[in-house]
Design a protein around this motif. Structure first.
Motif, PDB file in Angstrom:
ATOM      1  N   GLY A  57       0.833  -0.798  -0.504  1.00  0.00           N
ATOM      2  CA  GLY A  57      -0.353   0.378  -0.382  1.00  0.00           C
ATOM      3  C   GLY A  57       0.925   1.339  -0.183  1.00  0.00           C
ATOM      4  N   HIS A  58       2.673   1.062   0.283  1.00  0.00           N
ATOM      5  CA  HIS A  58       3.004   2.584   0.157  1.00  0.00           C
ATOM      6  C   HIS A  58       2.698   3.243  -1.266  1.00  0.00           C
ATOM      7  CE1 HIS A  58       6.725   4.707  -0.150  1.00  0.00           C
ATOM      8  NE2 HIS A  58       6.714   4.610   1.130  1.00  0.00           N
ATOM      9  N   GLY A  59       2.774   4.528  -0.500  1.00  0.00           N
ATOM     10  CA  GLY A  59       2.537   5.325  -1.956  1.00  0.00           C
ATOM     11  C   GLY A  59       2.983   5.585  -2.938  1.00  0.00           C
ATOM     12  N   LYS A  60       4.781   4.625  -3.236  1.00  0.00           N
ATOM     13  CA  LYS A  60       4.892   5.056  -4.634  1.00  0.00           C
ATOM     14  C   LYS A  60       5.211   3.657  -4.719  1.00  0.00           C
ATOM     15  CE  LYS A  60       8.957   7.455  -2.555  1.00  0.00           C
ATOM     16  NZ  LYS A  60      10.063   7.833  -1.666  1.00  0.00           N
ATOM     17  N   LEU A  61       4.491   2.805  -4.705  1.00  0.00           N
ATOM     18  CA  LEU A  61       4.531   1.667  -5.085  1.00  0.00           C
ATOM     19  C   LEU A  61       2.927   1.221  -5.572  1.00  0.00           C
ATOM     20  CD1 LEU A  61       6.038  -0.581  -2.385  1.00  0.00           C
ATOM     21  CD2 LEU A  61       7.031  -0.043  -4.612  1.00  0.00           C
ATOM     22  N   ARG A  62       2.224   2.293  -5.832  1.00  0.00           N
ATOM     23  CA  ARG A  62       0.823   2.029  -5.840  1.00  0.00           C
ATOM     24  C   ARG A  62       0.144   2.406  -6.957  1.00  0.00           C
ATOM     25  NH1 ARG A  62      -1.940   6.172  -1.276  1.00  0.00           N
ATOM     26  NH2 ARG A  62      -1.117   5.871   0.477  1.00  0.00           N
ATOM     27  N   VAL A  63       0.702   2.666  -8.207  1.00  0.00           N
ATOM     28  CA  VAL A  63       0.806   3.193  -9.237  1.00  0.00           C
ATOM     29  C   VAL A  63       1.066   1.618  -9.854  1.00  0.00           C
ATOM     30  CG1 VAL A  63       1.472   3.560 -11.659  1.00  0.00           C
ATOM     31  CG2 VAL A  63       0.638   5.177  -9.508  1.00  0.00           C
ATOM     32  N   SER A  64       2.489   1.058  -9.660  1.00  0.00           N
ATOM     33  CA  SER A  64       3.104  -0.083 -10.648  1.00  0.00           C
ATOM     34  C   SER A  64       2.727  -1.250  -9.472  1.00  0.00           C
ATOM     35  CB  SER A  64       4.447  -0.011 -10.262  1.00  0.00           C
ATOM     36  OG  SER A  64       4.640   0.189  -8.412  1.00  0.00           O
ATOM     37  N   GLN A  65       1.998  -1.040  -8.627  1.00  0.00           N
ATOM     38  CA  GLN A  65       1.684  -2.650  -8.007  1.00  0.00           C
ATOM     39  C   GLN A  65      -0.004  -2.736  -7.747  1.00  0.00           C
ATOM     40  OE1 GLN A  65       3.870  -5.203  -6.017  1.00  0.00           O
ATOM     41  NE2 GLN A  65       5.760  -3.826  -6.170  1.00  0.00           N
ATOM     42  N   GLY A  66      -0.493  -1.575  -7.182  1.00  0.00           N
ATOM     43  CA  GLY A  66      -1.901  -2.325  -6.840  1.00  0.00           C
ATOM     44  C   GLY A  66      -2.631  -1.873  -8.411  1.00  0.00           C
TER      45      GLY A  66
END
Ligand code: GTP
Ligand code: MG
Length: 273
Positions: free
Chosen positions: A93-102
């Motif tokens: 859920g980390h902000g930096k991983l949202r676009v690339s993952q979630g």
């Protein structure tokens, strides 16, 4: 010799939400509930990668296709012998991983053409004790807004002849065991009001931009009707996306004493199956 083979898991659910909401703790609990063997906990720290787990629905939880399953129903015995499996993808859920993952998982999973692996629902988990903090509320609502806007665009792009199947959203209002937790009704109101603010500032930004360039911007507004205050009801009415806010707890007394902290989320999953 002959061994009973459980039906292969075919229904996928995606678990989204900000860091620290309890997604990995929930995934771990579902795994533990699904097997007799002790499962090792994954939730020691912030996740950096998505994981896919296969879990089972408790036999007493009714499913959408078998709505009236009750305790003395013969199908219960069948469900115990051959439990319904489904898959959950836990995302960081980390902000930096949202676009690339979630968000990227949401795109991939919702585009699956294979009816067997199609995305049945999104569980968006929130920490209800953390939402009193303005920055956390803003961050959580922004993520939820982006998820819902993606689903809205997807719903609209589906051609009328081959309608895309709906993907419902469960806002899992987690950590209800904490005395500082906001009740689900208040969580709903806070998220709706904050999404409304996000929507308004986006509309304003768009108007300014189009005044500059003189071009009509194609970017759409969540819930379409910008005159109305945003609510999940509006979204359901205007776009057909259903959002439920349901309280629960992965940890704490509620879970340990009654084992019921996640029951209502499992019921929501069951209704999607
Ligand atoms: P990211 O991987 O960073 O996206 O976070 P996450 O959503 O996976 O959160 P995680 O499952 O790691 O949980 C964060 C913390 O919240 C852990 O310390 C959990 O034990 C705790 N936690 C999870 N659910 C509950 C709950 O229902 N009640 C309480 N009191 N704590 C919880
Ligand atoms: Mg995690």
């Amino acid at each position: 010799f002959f061994q009973a083979v459980a039906s292969p898991p075919s229904s996928n659910f995606l678990l989204l939400g900000p860091s620290g909401a309890g997604k990995t703790a929930f995934t771990t609990l579902l795994e533990a509930k699904s097997s007799l063997a002790p499962t090792k906990s994954h939730s020691t720290h912030t996740s950096q990668q998505s994981t896919l787990v296969t879990v089972t629905l408790p036999p007493t939880v009714p499913t959408g296709s078998n709505r009236y399953r009750s305790d003395n129903d013969p199908s219960l015995t069948e469900a115990m012998r051959n439990p319904i499996k489904y898959r959950v993808r836990d995302t960081p859920g980390h902000g930096k991983l949202r676009v690339s993952q979630g968000i990227s998982e949401l795109q991939t999973m919702s585009q699956s053409k294979d009816i067997k692996t199609r995305l049945r629902g999104v569980v968006f988990m929130v920490d209800t004790a953390a939402l009193v903090d303005e920055a956390t509320l803003r961050d959580t609502a922004t993520y939820l807004h982006d998820v819902l806007l993606f689903l809205q665009k997807r719903a609209k792009n589906g051609s009328s002849s081959k309608r895309t199947t709906d993907i419902p959203v469960l806002v899992a209002a987690n950590k209800q065991d904490l005395f500082t937790a906001l009740p689900p009704g208040a969580v709903r109101e806070k998220l709706e009001a904050e999404i409304d603010r996000i929507r308004k500032s986006k509309t304003k930004g768009l108007l300014d931009a189009s005044a500059d360039t003189g071009l009509e911007d194609e970017e759409e507004i969540l819930g379409n009707d910008e005159q109305e205050t945003f609510s999940f009801k509006l979204l359901e009415h205007e776009v057909g996306i259903k959002v439920d806010v349901v309280g629960g707890a992965v940890k704490g007394d509620l879970q340990e004493e009654f084992g019921s902290g996640v029951r209502r989320w499992e019921e929501w999953v069951g209704m999607c199956l």
